[in-house]
Design a protein around this motif. Structure first.
Motif, PDB file in Angstrom:
ATOM      1  N   PHE A 246       0.798  -1.222   0.000  1.00 33.49           N
ATOM      2  CA  PHE A 246       0.000   0.000   0.000  1.00 33.49           C
ATOM      3  C   PHE A 246       0.832   1.274   0.000  1.00 33.49           C
ATOM      4  CE2 PHE A 246      -3.259  -2.647   2.557  1.00 33.49           C
ATOM      5  CZ  PHE A 246      -3.745  -3.224   1.390  1.00 33.49           C
ATOM      6  N   ALA A 247       2.109   1.185   0.369  1.00 35.84           N
ATOM      7  CA  ALA A 247       2.924   2.398   0.495  1.00 35.84           C
ATOM      8  C   ALA A 247       4.399   2.037   0.452  1.00 35.84           C
ATOM      9  CB  ALA A 247       2.611   3.110   1.823  1.00 35.84           C
ATOM     10  N   PRO A 248       5.280   3.006   0.153  1.00 31.79           N
ATOM     11  CA  PRO A 248       6.728   2.747   0.205  1.00 31.79           C
ATOM     12  C   PRO A 248       7.141   2.304   1.608  1.00 31.79           C
ATOM     13  CG  PRO A 248       6.260   4.871  -0.816  1.00 31.79           C
ATOM     14  CD  PRO A 248       4.977   4.404  -0.218  1.00 31.79           C
ATOM     15  N   GLN A 249       8.100   1.377   1.677  1.00 32.10           N
ATOM     16  CA  GLN A 249       8.495   0.798   2.961  1.00 32.10           C
ATOM     17  C   GLN A 249      10.006   0.873   3.144  1.00 32.10           C
ATOM     18  OE1 GLN A 249       6.373  -1.153   5.265  1.00 32.10           O
ATOM     19  NE2 GLN A 249       4.646  -0.247   4.187  1.00 32.10           N
ATOM     20  N   PRO A 250      10.548   1.986   3.602  1.00 27.59           N
ATOM     21  CA  PRO A 250      11.979   2.020   3.906  1.00 27.59           C
ATOM     22  C   PRO A 250      12.333   0.917   4.908  1.00 27.59           C
ATOM     23  CG  PRO A 250      11.038   4.221   3.993  1.00 27.59           C
ATOM     24  CD  PRO A 250       9.885   3.280   3.878  1.00 27.59           C
ATOM     25  N   GLY A 251      13.383   0.175   4.603  1.00 27.98           N
ATOM     26  CA  GLY A 251      13.739  -0.968   5.432  1.00 27.98           C
ATOM     27  C   GLY A 251      13.155  -2.268   4.921  1.00 27.98           C
ATOM     28  N   PHE A 252      12.288  -2.158   3.945  1.00 31.78           N
ATOM     29  CA  PHE A 252      11.643  -3.319   3.325  1.00 31.78           C
ATOM     30  C   PHE A 252      11.344  -2.960   1.872  1.00 31.78           C
ATOM     31  CE2 PHE A 252       8.565  -6.768   5.162  1.00 31.78           C
ATOM     32  CZ  PHE A 252       9.513  -7.739   4.903  1.00 31.78           C
ATOM     33  N   ALA A 253      12.255  -2.176   1.287  1.00 31.29           N
ATOM     34  CA  ALA A 253      11.956  -1.450   0.052  1.00 31.29           C
ATOM     35  C   ALA A 253      11.648  -2.351  -1.133  1.00 31.29           C
ATOM     36  CB  ALA A 253      13.120  -0.511  -0.283  1.00 31.29           C
ATOM     37  N   VAL A 254      12.512  -3.316  -1.410  1.00 30.76           N
ATOM     38  CA  VAL A 254      12.318  -4.159  -2.590  1.00 30.76           C
ATOM     39  C   VAL A 254      11.125  -5.085  -2.390  1.00 30.76           C
ATOM     40  CG1 VAL A 254      13.338  -5.959  -4.031  1.00 30.76           C
ATOM     41  CG2 VAL A 254      14.714  -3.997  -3.320  1.00 30.76           C
ATOM     42  N   TYR A 255      11.010  -5.666  -1.217  1.00 31.15           N
ATOM     43  CA  TYR A 255       9.866  -6.541  -0.946  1.00 31.15           C
ATOM     44  C   TYR A 255       8.554  -5.795  -1.159  1.00 31.15           C
ATOM     45  CZ  TYR A 255       6.442  -9.350   1.556  1.00 31.15           C
ATOM     46  OH  TYR A 255       5.310 -10.063   1.886  1.00 31.15           O
ATOM     47  N   ALA A 256       8.438  -4.600  -0.564  1.00 27.81           N
ATOM     48  CA  ALA A 256       7.208  -3.823  -0.710  1.00 27.81           C
ATOM     49  C   ALA A 256       6.950  -3.475  -2.171  1.00 27.81           C
ATOM     50  CB  ALA A 256       7.283  -2.555   0.137  1.00 27.81           C
ATOM     51  N   ALA A 257       8.013  -3.163  -2.900  1.00 28.45           N
ATOM     52  CA  ALA A 257       7.851  -2.837  -4.323  1.00 28.45           C
ATOM     53  C   ALA A 257       7.353  -4.038  -5.115  1.00 28.45           C
ATOM     54  CB  ALA A 257       9.171  -2.332  -4.892  1.00 28.45           C
TER      55      ALA A 257
ATOM     56  N   LEU B 175       7.600   5.863   8.141  1.00 29.90           N
ATOM     57  CA  LEU B 175       8.025   4.464   8.245  1.00 29.90           C
ATOM     58  C   LEU B 175       9.544   4.348   8.343  1.00 29.90           C
ATOM     59  CD1 LEU B 175       5.589   2.746   5.726  1.00 29.90           C
ATOM     60  CD2 LEU B 175       5.600   2.526   8.216  1.00 29.90           C
ATOM     61  N   GLY B 176      10.251   5.246   7.666  1.00 26.69           N
ATOM     62  CA  GLY B 176      11.705   5.249   7.761  1.00 26.69           C
ATOM     63  C   GLY B 176      12.170   5.494   9.185  1.00 26.69           C
ATOM     64  N   ARG B 177      11.512   6.441   9.875  1.00 23.96           N
ATOM     65  CA  ARG B 177      11.863   6.714  11.265  1.00 23.96           C
ATOM     66  C   ARG B 177      11.453   5.555  12.162  1.00 23.96           C
ATOM     67  NH1 ARG B 177      10.186  11.966   9.748  1.00 23.96           N
ATOM     68  NH2 ARG B 177       8.113  11.639  10.638  1.00 23.96           N
ATOM     69  N   THR B 178      10.265   5.019  11.926  1.00 22.62           N
ATOM     70  CA  THR B 178       9.765   3.908  12.745  1.00 22.62           C
ATOM     71  C   THR B 178      10.665   2.691  12.623  1.00 22.62           C
ATOM     72  OG1 THR B 178       7.496   4.689  12.410  1.00 22.62           O
ATOM     73  CG2 THR B 178       7.777   2.435  13.203  1.00 22.62           C
ATOM     74  N   ASN B 179      11.136   2.448  11.408  1.00 20.05           N
ATOM     75  CA  ASN B 179      11.992   1.283  11.153  1.00 20.05           C
ATOM     76  C   ASN B 179      13.468   1.587  11.354  1.00 20.05           C
ATOM     77  OD1 ASN B 179       9.711  -0.193  10.475  1.00 20.05           O
ATOM     78  ND2 ASN B 179       9.862   0.281   8.293  1.00 20.05           N
ATOM     79  N   ARG B 180      13.752   2.817  11.785  1.00 22.89           N
ATOM     80  CA  ARG B 180      15.111   3.256  12.114  1.00 22.89           C
ATOM     81  C   ARG B 180      16.061   3.140  10.927  1.00 22.89           C
ATOM     82  NH1 ARG B 180      15.386  -0.141  17.804  1.00 22.89           N
ATOM     83  NH2 ARG B 180      13.513   0.778  18.702  1.00 22.89           N
ATOM     84  N   ILE B 181      15.561   3.461   9.759  1.00 18.94           N
ATOM     85  CA  ILE B 181      16.391   3.472   8.565  1.00 18.94           C
ATOM     86  C   ILE B 181      17.042   4.845   8.442  1.00 18.94           C
ATOM     87  CG2 ILE B 181      16.405   3.241   6.053  1.00 18.94           C
ATOM     88  CD1 ILE B 181      15.905   0.653   7.636  1.00 18.94           C
ATOM     89  N   GLY B 182      18.335   4.837   8.219  1.00 19.33           N
ATOM     90  CA  GLY B 182      19.075   6.089   8.102  1.00 19.33           C
ATOM     91  C   GLY B 182      19.774   6.489   9.385  1.00 19.33           C
TER      92      GLY B 182
END
Length: 256
Positions: free
Chosen positions: A139-150, A247-254
């Motif tokens: 449903f949305a971009p997923q930083p930390g799960f980027a390719v899977y979500a795509a 989601l990037g902040r929640t998943n602590r990406i970056g």
């Protein structure tokens, strides 16, 4: 020969579909199951009341699909339900995941699903159903799960289009978009550092039961649980850029 076909049937959602389909289709001759782990498929075979035909092999390789296609033709198969459940994900920042794993997700989650759907299409007819397993991650971009979500966004979009294309033939496509499910999936994928993920985990039996019911109702999308239904609504309202940042902040990406 009236059959159902389930890929990724050695565990998780695919395995549960193979178990529950005979309750929906009482006059199937066989269920054909496909996955890599032969021993798991043999064990599954003992749990199902109708004959099970096993196709064991890696769906990222063409040979198993070629064997499957030849057997469909040889048996003059009448596919009443196709469940595309094979797939996997890997958690982590894009830069930190092995390129082979990234491309493997695309090959299995997208290419293999597309190939097997095309192979099966001539054997589908009025009243047949396709169930494509996507994810709420679609449903949305997923930083930390980027390719899977795509890849799951691809499955979601393809399924919506096929529903419209095949509806005049009497063939209905439902895309299943669960949130976290209590299966082996996270053993391979790893876990996102998001405490909400564990709190909303669903049981595969419940996800599959609802998906089959939604298929009977000829619904385009099956989403289990109030939390995931709310997430779907929110992603339609909130811009993708904002969703990705949150989601990037929640998943602590970056984080450094």
């Amino acid at each position: 020969m009236r059959i159902a076909v389930v890929t990724g049937a050695s565990s998780g959602i695919g395995k549960e579909f193979a178990r529950q389909i005979p309750r929906l289709y009482r006059n199937l001759d066989e269920i054909w199951v496909m996955a890599r782990r032969t021993e798991h498929l043999e064990e599954l075979k003992k749990q199902i009341s109708i004959p099970v035909r096993i196709f064991d092999g890696d769906m990222q390789r063409d040979y198993i699909l070629e064997c499957f296609g030849k057997e469909l033709a040889r048996q003059s198969a009448d596919i009443r339900m196709l469940v595309n459940a094979a797939g996997y994900g890997k958690v982590g920042a894009f830069a930190g995941i092995d390129p082979g794993e990234q491309l493997g997700m695309i090959t299995l989650n997208c290419q293999a699903l597309t190939k097997i759907s095309q192979i099966c299409l001539p054997y589908l007819s009025n009243g047949s159903r396709i169930m494509n397993i996507a994810s709420a991650a679609a449903f949305a971009p997923q930083p930390g799960f980027a390719v899977y979500a795509a890849t799951k966004s691809y499955v979601y979009s393809l399924s919506q289009a096929l529903h419209t294309e095949l509806k005049p033939w009497g063939i209905f496509v439902t895309v299943v978009c669960p949130g976290p499910v209590d299966t082996e999936f996270f053993r391979r994928s790893g876990k996102l550092p998001n405490p909400m993920k564990d709190s909303v985990k669903a049981e595969p039996e419940c996800v599959v039961r609802k998906a089959l019911w939604d298929s009977v109702k000829k619904r385009r999308v099956s989403v289990y649980g109030k939390t995931m239904k709310c997430a779907r609504v929110l992603t339609k309202i909130v811009p993708d850029a904002l969703t990705a940042d949150v989601l990037g902040r929640t998943n602590r990406i970056g984080e450094r």
